[in-house]
Design a protein around this motif. Sequence first.
Motif, PDB file in Angstrom:
ATOM      1  N   ALA A  67     -34.912  50.069  60.233  1.00 48.80           N
ATOM      2  CA  ALA A  67     -35.830  49.751  61.335  1.00 48.80           C
ATOM      3  C   ALA A  67     -35.075  49.322  62.591  1.00 48.80           C
ATOM      4  O   ALA A  67     -35.527  49.553  63.697  1.00 48.80           O
ATOM      5  CB  ALA A  67     -36.795  48.658  60.892  1.00 48.80           C
ATOM      6  N   GLY A  68     -33.943  48.725  62.427  1.00 45.17           N
ATOM      7  CA  GLY A  68     -33.177  48.266  63.589  1.00 45.17           C
ATOM      8  C   GLY A  68     -31.798  47.841  63.145  1.00 45.17           C
ATOM      9  O   GLY A  68     -31.448  47.932  61.963  1.00 45.17           O
ATOM     10  N   ARG A  69     -31.025  47.384  64.128  1.00 42.35           N
ATOM     11  CA  ARG A  69     -29.635  47.022  63.863  1.00 42.35           C
ATOM     12  C   ARG A  69     -29.543  45.931  62.786  1.00 42.35           C
ATOM     13  O   ARG A  69     -28.694  45.972  61.904  1.00 42.35           O
ATOM     14  CB  ARG A  69     -29.011  46.519  65.171  1.00 42.35           C
ATOM     15  N   GLU A  70     -30.464  44.954  62.854  1.00 47.86           N
ATOM     16  CA  GLU A  70     -30.358  43.838  61.902  1.00 47.86           C
ATOM     17  C   GLU A  70     -30.722  44.272  60.481  1.00 47.86           C
ATOM     18  O   GLU A  70     -30.072  43.851  59.515  1.00 47.86           O
ATOM     19  CB  GLU A  70     -31.206  42.665  62.371  1.00 47.86           C
ATOM     20  N   ASP A  71     -31.743  45.120  60.371  1.00 48.36           N
ATOM     21  CA  ASP A  71     -32.093  45.667  59.054  1.00 48.36           C
ATOM     22  C   ASP A  71     -30.903  46.397  58.438  1.00 48.36           C
ATOM     23  O   ASP A  71     -30.596  46.243  57.248  1.00 48.36           O
ATOM     24  CB  ASP A  71     -33.224  46.686  59.197  1.00 48.36           C
ATOM     25  N   PHE A  72     -30.278  47.211  59.255  1.00 49.67           N
ATOM     26  CA  PHE A  72     -29.123  47.987  58.804  1.00 49.67           C
ATOM     27  C   PHE A  72     -28.002  47.048  58.340  1.00 49.67           C
ATOM     28  O   PHE A  72     -27.408  47.231  57.269  1.00 49.67           O
ATOM     29  CB  PHE A  72     -28.648  48.890  59.948  1.00 49.67           C
ATOM     30  N   GLU A  73     -27.754  46.037  59.131  1.00 50.92           N
ATOM     31  CA  GLU A  73     -26.665  45.116  58.788  1.00 50.92           C
ATOM     32  C   GLU A  73     -26.991  44.299  57.533  1.00 50.92           C
ATOM     33  O   GLU A  73     -26.094  43.979  56.745  1.00 50.92           O
ATOM     34  CB  GLU A  73     -26.372  44.191  59.969  1.00 50.92           C
ATOM     35  N   ARG A  74     -28.262  43.940  57.366  1.00 51.10           N
ATOM     36  CA  ARG A  74     -28.630  43.208  56.144  1.00 51.10           C
ATOM     37  C   ARG A  74     -28.409  44.095  54.915  1.00 51.10           C
ATOM     38  O   ARG A  74     -27.969  43.625  53.869  1.00 51.10           O
ATOM     39  CB  ARG A  74     -30.069  42.700  56.221  1.00 51.10           C
ATOM     40  N   ALA A  75     -28.698  45.372  55.065  1.00 49.02           N
ATOM     41  CA  ALA A  75     -28.449  46.313  53.965  1.00 49.02           C
ATOM     42  C   ALA A  75     -26.950  46.403  53.683  1.00 49.02           C
ATOM     43  O   ALA A  75     -26.512  46.408  52.520  1.00 49.02           O
ATOM     44  CB  ALA A  75     -29.029  47.684  54.303  1.00 49.02           C
ATOM     45  N   MET A  76     -26.152  46.456  54.752  1.00 46.37           N
ATOM     46  CA  MET A  76     -24.695  46.488  54.558  1.00 46.37           C
ATOM     47  C   MET A  76     -24.228  45.220  53.857  1.00 46.37           C
ATOM     48  O   MET A  76     -23.401  45.261  52.938  1.00 46.37           O
ATOM     49  CB  MET A  76     -23.965  46.580  55.910  1.00 46.37           C
ATOM     50  N   GLN A  77     -24.758  44.100  54.315  1.00 50.77           N
ATOM     51  CA  GLN A  77     -24.349  42.812  53.749  1.00 50.77           C
ATOM     52  C   GLN A  77     -24.658  42.775  52.253  1.00 50.77           C
ATOM     53  O   GLN A  77     -23.857  42.281  51.455  1.00 50.77           O
ATOM     54  CB  GLN A  77     -25.068  41.683  54.504  1.00 50.77           C
ATOM     55  N   ASP A  78     -25.815  43.316  51.866  1.00 53.55           N
ATOM     56  CA  ASP A  78     -26.179  43.356  50.445  1.00 53.55           C
ATOM     57  C   ASP A  78     -25.165  44.176  49.650  1.00 53.55           C
ATOM     58  O   ASP A  78     -24.740  43.780  48.563  1.00 53.55           O
ATOM     59  CB  ASP A  78     -27.576  43.976  50.264  1.00 53.55           C
ATOM     60  N   VAL A  79     -24.805  45.338  50.191  1.00 54.93           N
ATOM     61  CA  VAL A  79     -23.853  46.203  49.484  1.00 54.93           C
ATOM     62  C   VAL A  79     -22.498  45.507  49.366  1.00 54.93           C
ATOM     63  O   VAL A  79     -21.858  45.527  48.302  1.00 54.93           O
ATOM     64  CB  VAL A  79     -23.708  47.566  50.202  1.00 54.93           C
ATOM     65  N   LEU A  80     -22.072  44.862  50.440  1.00 54.86           N
ATOM     66  CA  LEU A  80     -20.772  44.166  50.412  1.00 54.86           C
ATOM     67  C   LEU A  80     -20.799  43.041  49.371  1.00 54.86           C
ATOM     68  O   LEU A  80     -19.821  42.829  48.644  1.00 54.86           O
ATOM     69  CB  LEU A  80     -20.442  43.620  51.804  1.00 54.86           C
ATOM     70  N   ALA A  81     -21.933  42.358  49.293  1.00 55.80           N
ATOM     71  CA  ALA A  81     -22.052  41.272  48.307  1.00 55.80           C
ATOM     72  C   ALA A  81     -22.034  41.837  46.888  1.00 55.80           C
ATOM     73  O   ALA A  81     -21.387  41.283  45.991  1.00 55.80           O
ATOM     74  CB  ALA A  81     -23.327  40.481  48.557  1.00 55.80           C
ATOM     75  N   GLN A  82     -22.737  42.963  46.691  1.00 55.29           N
ATOM     76  CA  GLN A  82     -22.765  43.570  45.352  1.00 55.29           C
ATOM     77  C   GLN A  82     -21.358  43.916  44.867  1.00 55.29           C
ATOM     78  O   GLN A  82     -21.075  43.894  43.678  1.00 55.29           O
ATOM     79  CB  GLN A  82     -23.608  44.856  45.369  1.00 55.29           C
ATOM     80  N   HIS A  83     -20.484  44.245  45.817  1.00 52.88           N
ATOM     81  CA  HIS A  83     -19.124  44.644  45.446  1.00 52.88           C
ATOM     82  C   HIS A  83     -18.127  43.481  45.538  1.00 52.88           C
ATOM     83  O   HIS A  83     -16.919  43.709  45.460  1.00 52.88           O
ATOM     84  CB  HIS A  83     -18.674  45.824  46.313  1.00 52.88           C
ATOM     85  N   ASN A  84     -18.658  42.279  45.713  1.00 57.81           N
ATOM     86  CA  ASN A  84     -17.789  41.084  45.779  1.00 57.81           C
ATOM     87  C   ASN A  84     -16.644  41.236  46.775  1.00 57.81           C
ATOM     88  O   ASN A  84     -15.479  40.972  46.460  1.00 57.81           O
ATOM     89  CB  ASN A  84     -17.204  40.775  44.394  1.00 57.81           C
ATOM     90  N   ILE A  85     -17.004  41.659  47.966  1.00 58.72           N
ATOM     91  CA  ILE A  85     -15.986  41.940  48.978  1.00 58.72           C
ATOM     92  C   ILE A  85     -15.488  40.643  49.623  1.00 58.72           C
ATOM     93  O   ILE A  85     -16.266  39.764  49.969  1.00 58.72           O
ATOM     94  CB  ILE A  85     -16.573  42.893  50.048  1.00 58.72           C
ATOM     95  N   ASP A  86     -14.156  40.562  49.775  1.00 63.37           N
ATOM     96  CA  ASP A  86     -13.534  39.407  50.425  1.00 63.37           C
ATOM     97  C   ASP A  86     -13.232  39.676  51.899  1.00 63.37           C
ATOM     98  O   ASP A  86     -13.317  38.778  52.729  1.00 63.37           O
ATOM     99  CB  ASP A  86     -12.183  39.071  49.757  1.00 63.37           C
ATOM    100  N   LEU A  87     -12.791  40.915  52.184  1.00 60.71           N
ATOM    101  CA  LEU A  87     -12.340  41.259  53.530  1.00 60.71           C
ATOM    102  C   LEU A  87     -12.936  42.605  53.933  1.00 60.71           C
ATOM    103  O   LEU A  87     -13.071  43.498  53.086  1.00 60.71           O
ATOM    104  CB  LEU A  87     -10.809  41.388  53.578  1.00 60.71           C
ATOM    105  N   VAL A  88     -13.257  42.735  55.214  1.00 61.15           N
ATOM    106  CA  VAL A  88     -13.787  44.003  55.732  1.00 61.15           C
ATOM    107  C   VAL A  88     -12.793  44.567  56.746  1.00 61.15           C
ATOM    108  O   VAL A  88     -12.322  43.842  57.625  1.00 61.15           O
ATOM    109  CB  VAL A  88     -15.155  43.778  56.406  1.00 61.15           C
ATOM    110  N   CYS A  89     -12.480  45.851  56.612  1.00 60.37           N
ATOM    111  CA  CYS A  89     -11.647  46.547  57.596  1.00 60.37           C
ATOM    112  C   CYS A  89     -12.484  47.619  58.278  1.00 60.37           C
ATOM    113  O   CYS A  89     -12.930  48.578  57.624  1.00 60.37           O
ATOM    114  CB  CYS A  89     -10.450  47.226  56.917  1.00 60.37           C
ATOM    115  N   LEU A  90     -12.696  47.462  59.578  1.00 62.36           N
ATOM    116  CA  LEU A  90     -13.369  48.511  60.342  1.00 62.36           C
ATOM    117  C   LEU A  90     -12.316  49.561  60.676  1.00 62.36           C
ATOM    118  O   LEU A  90     -11.247  49.231  61.208  1.00 62.36           O
ATOM    119  CB  LEU A  90     -13.960  47.936  61.638  1.00 62.36           C
ATOM    120  N   ALA A  91     -12.617  50.800  60.375  1.00 61.83           N
ATOM    121  CA  ALA A  91     -11.641  51.871  60.598  1.00 61.83           C
ATOM    122  C   ALA A  91     -12.383  53.078  61.164  1.00 61.83           C
ATOM    123  O   ALA A  91     -12.778  53.973  60.425  1.00 61.83           O
ATOM    124  CB  ALA A  91     -10.919  52.215  59.302  1.00 61.83           C
TER     125      ALA A  91
END
Length: 221
Positions: A70-94
């Motif tokens: 629906a918007g940027r925040e919805d998208f980011e919340r979805a990303m945040q969920d996926v990152l949490a599911q994978h127990n991510i410590d660090l993010v690299c934007l590439a």
Amino acid sequence: MSGQASRRKRVAVLISGRGSNMHSLIAASRLDDFPAQIALVLSNKLDAPGLAAAQEAGIATAALDHKAHAGREDFERAMQDVLAQHNIDLVCLAGFMRLLTPWFVSQWAGRMLNIHPALLPSYRGLHTHERALEDGVKIHGCTVHFVVPEMDAGPIIAQAAVPVLDGDTAATLGARVLTQEHVIYPLALKLVASGAAHIEGNRVLTGETTSERLLVVPTPA
Ligand code: GRF
């Protein structure tokens, strides 16, 4: 070493396209003493070539189409969920071509890196090689930095300088810079994942006593 302190950091690489920096991080993470593993490659483009390559390399992948949210925040919340599911410590934007909200950036403060194809703070934004050529600079390069809400700002972890040669086009200069991106991104990730890098104000201190590993200056061809 054993136990929690020596656990390799779990890294998510966020991409939108070809993923050559992603490849350099994957290759480095496969070295024995590298303090991080690439646990996830996430793309906002379902057809990103880097996504297919990551799958072929046996890395977990996720594709989240930003246009399906629906918007940027919805998208980011979805990303945040996926990152949490994978127990991510660090993010690299590439090469991740989405602007991030202050909310998302704050979730990853001091834990999210970006690579930019210019010597920051010069040439923030797009078309960096074209602009460097237009300005006639003799030195160009690339930067890995921590992500802050302001685009292409944030404490600098590592930089590489390259010469600008007479016959350069944006393509040849960009290729020279890209070669160095593939050197400094793994170096910067290593410094952060090992705990060597500390943010002090707008500076990153690494305990390095010589400049060799932090400012990569290749010999002009
Ligand atoms: C690189 O030039 C990087 O500096 C910029 O986007 C490009 C991504 O290239 N942020 P690749 O997808 O890693 O090959």
